[in-house]
Design an enzyme around this catalytic site. Structure first.
Site, PDB file in Angstrom:
ATOM      1  N   SER B 190     106.744 -21.235  66.353  1.00  0.00           N
ATOM      2  CA  SER B 190     107.710 -21.983  67.158  1.00  0.00           C
ATOM      3  C   SER B 190     107.800 -21.373  68.549  1.00  0.00           C
ATOM      4  CB  SER B 190     109.089 -21.932  66.503  1.00  0.00           C
ATOM      5  OG  SER B 190     109.047 -22.460  65.205  1.00  0.00           O
ATOM      6  N   GLU B 193     109.489 -24.551  73.775  1.00  0.00           N
ATOM      7  CA  GLU B 193     110.360 -24.600  74.960  1.00  0.00           C
ATOM      8  C   GLU B 193     110.217 -23.336  75.811  1.00  0.00           C
ATOM      9  OE1 GLU B 193     111.295 -26.454  72.104  1.00  0.00           O
ATOM     10  OE2 GLU B 193     110.580 -27.869  73.612  1.00  0.00           O
ATOM     11  N   TRP B 259     105.713 -26.264  63.950  1.00  0.00           N
ATOM     12  CA  TRP B 259     106.913 -25.824  63.225  1.00  0.00           C
ATOM     13  C   TRP B 259     107.446 -26.852  62.233  1.00  0.00           C
ATOM     14  CZ3 TRP B 259     111.059 -28.950  64.572  1.00  0.00           C
ATOM     15  CH2 TRP B 259     110.918 -29.665  65.776  1.00  0.00           C
ATOM     16  N   ASN B 277     105.266 -30.520  71.583  1.00  0.00           N
ATOM     17  CA  ASN B 277     105.162 -30.959  72.974  1.00  0.00           C
ATOM     18  C   ASN B 277     104.308 -30.033  73.817  1.00  0.00           C
ATOM     19  OD1 ASN B 277     107.574 -29.106  72.635  1.00  0.00           O
ATOM     20  ND2 ASN B 277     107.406 -29.138  74.854  1.00  0.00           N
ATOM     21  N   ASP B 324     109.331 -35.071  75.491  1.00  0.00           N
ATOM     22  CA  ASP B 324     109.500 -34.067  74.424  1.00  0.00           C
ATOM     23  C   ASP B 324     109.425 -34.662  73.026  1.00  0.00           C
ATOM     24  OD1 ASP B 324     109.914 -31.439  73.391  1.00  0.00           O
ATOM     25  OD2 ASP B 324     112.002 -31.937  73.020  1.00  0.00           O
ATOM     26  N   TRP B 564     119.074 -28.535  65.899  1.00  0.00           N
ATOM     27  CA  TRP B 564     119.244 -29.110  67.226  1.00  0.00           C
ATOM     28  C   TRP B 564     120.524 -29.939  67.280  1.00  0.00           C
ATOM     29  CZ3 TRP B 564     114.718 -31.641  70.403  1.00  0.00           C
ATOM     30  CH2 TRP B 564     115.175 -31.960  71.693  1.00  0.00           C
TER      31      TRP B 564
END
Lengths: 605, 605
Positions: B190, B193, B259, B277, B324, B564
């Site tokens: 992961s 971002e 992930w 992404n 995304d 999230w």
């Protein structure tokens, strides 16, 4: 809907009072069993509900109705309150308060998050617990860990006022539930393991202004003792009753903290509460000229006038404590037959292993008997009025940690420091006239060591080793029924671990409690027969409560292991000897339970 | 006991394999529906159980059988496993693993507490989640937040070996559930971002030695692509397929992290998974000479050979991502009718709002349709093999955040960045042949901003505002049934918030899922009719699972708001604009739910 009808009648009779004191509206609400408006159900501390939808016949069918995570780990003592359709719930530190809408899927109406310095956490001896908020006249009273007392608007959660009761830098902390009486909200203070000087303080419910403070030790003027009018064993207490029983100025750091539940008798205008251990735990350091001396008024139950705070009476259960048998356990007020006579009594199950039935008008002991047969530090309480030892325990020298001296490990003392019962409140069933007592069955080895006082630092002065009481199979707890008029156990139900959950009895004939493994249990008040059990998410040290919503009876309890018994899990101590031995036999709890605060609410299908 | 009998037959047929690979024993266990031995029930990811004690007729009578607090707050994704009488449960960071004895009051057999540097917490974009442990041959495989892969002895909880898969200092973190295939345990990584370069890595299950690693971007040799044999849209992928589609060396910090859940087809010897992404979220910075370029193989589903890691095929759902729409959602393997022909397919519900039915042998798209009618960034996926745009979405310029440029706020894009579905796995019912999909119904405004790469620092490059999709009354979620052969919604059940819980279907005709408010729900697979709901302690982002113990079927789910959708509650962000807008419309969850990890297990009375 049966409850609603019952109540209407009672509420009427409650409104016959005179002036419009806050307690009158609270009493009115508390007489409606649809509510759970006080931490212990009513001002007398009965923890008894007239609700009878759930009975011994159907309690086995209970199912979980809903659940709510508090968002906080560590020990969850106390319980939520229910007023109408709203539930008010406070968490351990950081002492978040939630208002939940019971009529609309338990939605969060508001959430109050206090700003507190987390440096208070390490000076909370026995976990970051909070024993619950109280309600009166549209206000919720929260007593934070950092000793800030806050009044919140019950509708919005907005702060109305704040008062600071102590200083966490000196290890003064707040854990106790406030009590509202007349126009006052009254709080004690925690920190007996840090040499904090105990006190009870009343604030004006509308302004937060301090009205009076009564210390547990020291000069009469600071203790609010009237040498002529305050009674001890039925006689005037006399001048300087506290100062005379301390070695020099040790009373200034002498403990007597005030962290148990409080009761209130509006007719007598008296509030009832207890004081904790004298600091330090090393009795040798507290002796005077090598001789025991009482350290008054630690280890004492007090009755005080609501208006002035002046003591009506004081009764010391354990003079010159040698075992940490704090006298803080909750007073329960009842009118019962004692030796053939109806008496206004205050009953409490002391940490020292004796259950006391006191005349609550005068403070005289009427009955004092062991409620755990394992208790061995004293043979009895001398109730012979003509004896010079009247009202005092008759000690067994073998178990005297003072007689054995500093750095001597006295073995096999029963009960252990956490007592035959700790703060977990018992219930008085108006149905059976018996008391239902969650209790410990734990013994200890105790070794005093020399310690000196530094403000804000531990002032313990003893190491412990705690283990199950002398029974096969080994066990650490009991749930029992007690006849307080006779001083006799009626029945006794063994439990593997201490029963550290407040009990509830109901008109349905059921007694409820929780266990440290996490079981919520229902037993028959008659004989203790187990009728229902359910494994909640974590160990239970919260208090069972009940309410009605939409015509249906609910019974709930907070789970969330912690407190003294669960301090090992709560603070990550895994060895029985951790925390000067405070973890003890409870290390085995790790096999059953885990941190996490949740409310579990049950109902019939 | 019906389940037990059913299984015996199935287990026999499973043992007809050849060599003694780990997956064979896992398959044998997974064919016994008394167990829940894989995170998604079986290697195909069906999340379907042959158990049928709980049916549409009796599910309304479910009651909570037992509960267990995990001792950890924040988001609880994944589920426990059940192998025989033992349950294995992993928590979010710090990734504690418990083994519980289901045959003895859920006592804790062992507890494994990893030592991890908490500095990993701030570089976990979307909460400190863990999607569960896996089991094979007496070992439990835990993939920690800090990317340490640990093999534990399932009997004792003792460490057998450890391997370190990434470096949290560069924001490489572990959240995904490992997959065991043959003699390998396979994990992704992961950190999309933070510009982490995605990879999938296989370790030897007995030694922890690295066997192969396949990056998501970069040279063919590092991606384990065979220019001749690896297929893309049915044709050889060709040389440097990734390098050609990146601006310079942006692929080195280009994301494509891995992930989501992984599936495995032992017959084809292929594992299936997706990549996330391309970094950064600002597409303008990723364009080449001002023009979009694909950033292969981000946003891709891969099939790879278990033994070598070499890709059999790659299919990119969203070339040159501008929103995304990570391509990580779980592949579900099924053999279904597509346009009148029985096909071996991989179905997945992509973040981009299209549900893809791919030929899982070749990776060719067979069906690709919107599973949320609100999806507006593309009109369709071009499935005309003769088209130069074959396999690619047909975009709507109005919603192109690239076309609108840096610092332009593009409004009304559907779905929002978290997609029409995120990691919460869907279920394929072998009973109905339909897919049951927990999904989001959320749109967004998206504004790219310029950002530069620093190792271990956020590399996001866009701010968002997220809000409910265009419906009255407003809502953010749907639970729906999907026909993957036809690409059609069969029925659709609105939910107030995103359904962020893995679904379960059973032979009893029931589909189960959880909601962010905390409701565990059961619906009829036929028509979505709600048959049962129960409020668990916290919001649910865990996956529903089922097992049999002592002849009785249980259904359970972890609650514990976070991930999230719950990051606002989990990380204490209370404003919809917090976290670059990641909190969004979920701020309203604070009214319903609260932190706290608990397992709630249900059974018939």
């Amino acid at each position: 809907m049966r409850g609603k009808i019952l109540i209407a009648g009672l509420a009427l009779s409650a409104s016959l009072g005179s002036t419009a004191w806050a307690n009158e509206s609270v009493i009115k609400l508390s007489k409606d069993p649809n509510n759970w408006v006080l931490q212990n159900g009513d001002y007398a501390g009965h923890r008894y509900s007239k609700l009878d939808q759930i009975t011994t016949a159907n309690v086995g069918q209970l199912k979980v109705a809903w659940t709510f995570s508090t968002g906080v780990l560590r020990g969850h003592e106390g319980s939520p309150l229910v007023v109408g359709d709203v539930m008010y719930l406070a968490t351990p530190f950081p002492n978040v308060v939630y208002a939940l809408n019971l009529a609309d899927e338990q939605k969060i109406i508001w959430k109050y998050i206090p700003k507190q310095d987390p440096s208070v956490i390490p000076v909370m001896c026995c976990d970051t617990v909070n024993r619950g908020v109280q309600y009166a006249e549209g206000k919720i009273f929260l007593y934070q860990a950092d000793t800030t007392l806050v009044a919140l608007d019950a509708k919005t959660g907005k702060e109305l006022w704040k008062a600071v009761n102590g200083d966490p830098k000196n290890a003064e902390t707040g854990t106790v539930a406030p009590l509202v009486a007349k126009d006052k909200v009254i709080v004690g203070i925690s920190g007996g393991e840090y040499g904090v000087r105990g006190s009870l303080t009343a604030y004006d419910i509308n302004t937060g202004k301090k009205v009076w403070r009564a210390y547990s030790t020291g000069p009469d003027s600071e203790m609010l003792l009237d040498p002529e009018k305050t009674l001890s064993l039925g006689k005037p207490i006399g001048k300087d009753s506290s100062l005379k029983t301390w070695n020099g100025d040790q009373w200034k750091t002498g403990g007597g903290t005030t962290w148990g539940y409080t009761a209130y008798d509006p007719d007598l205008n008296l509030i009832y509460y207890g004081t904790g251990n004298p600091s330090t735990w090393n009795p040798v350091q507290r002796a005077k000229d090598g001789k025991p001396i009482d350290q008054k008024w630690s280890m004492t139950h007090f009755a005080r006038d609501v208006d002035t705070g002046v003591a009506k009476w004081a009764y010391q259960m354990t003079p010159f404590d040698e075992w940490d048998y704090d006298g803080v356990n909750e007073p329960i007020l009842a009118d019962i037959d004692v030796k053939g006579e109806k008496r206004k009594v205050e009953v409490h199950f002391d940490r020292n292993g004796f259950a006391y039935t006191l005349d609550r008008v005068t403070g005289e002991p009427l009955v004092a008997e062991k409620y755990d047969p394992a208790v061995n530090w004293a043979t009895k309480i001398d109730l012979d009025k003509s004896s010079p030892e009247y009202g005092r325990p008759v000690r067994v020298k073998k178990y005297s940690t003072f007689a054995n001296g500093t750095d001597f490990n006295t073995k096999g003392i029963c009960p252990a420091a956490l007592g035959s019962k700790d703060e977990q409140p018992a219930s008085y069933s108006e149905l059976t006239g018996l008391f239902y007592v969650p209790s410990n069955h734990v013994c200890m080895d105790y070794e005093p060591f020399k310690v000196s006082y530094t403000a804000g630092q531990p002032f313990v002065g003893a190491t412990l080793s705690m283990y199950p009481g002398p029974d096969k199979p080994e066990r650490m707890g009991t749930f029992l029924a007690w006849d307080a008029g006779k001083g006799k156990i009626v029945w006794s139900k063994p439990e593997q671990f201490s029963v550290w959950s407040g009990a509830l009895t109901t008109a349905g004939g059921v007694a409820f409690y929780g266990t440290l493994e996490g079981y919520f249990k229902a037993v028959d008040q008659k004989d203790g027969k187990e009728l229902f059990k359910f494994k909640t998410p974590s160990g239970i040290i919260g208090n069972v409560f009940t309410y009605v919503q939409g015509g249906k009876q609910y019974v709930g309890v907070l789970s969330g292991i912690g407190g003294w018994a669960g301090i090992g899990l709560a603070a990550g101590l895994t060895n029985p000897n951790d925390g000067l031995g405070a973890v003890g036999g409870y290390a085995g709890l790790a096999e059953y339970s885990n941190l996490g605060g949740s409310l579990t609410v049950f109902a019939l299908p």
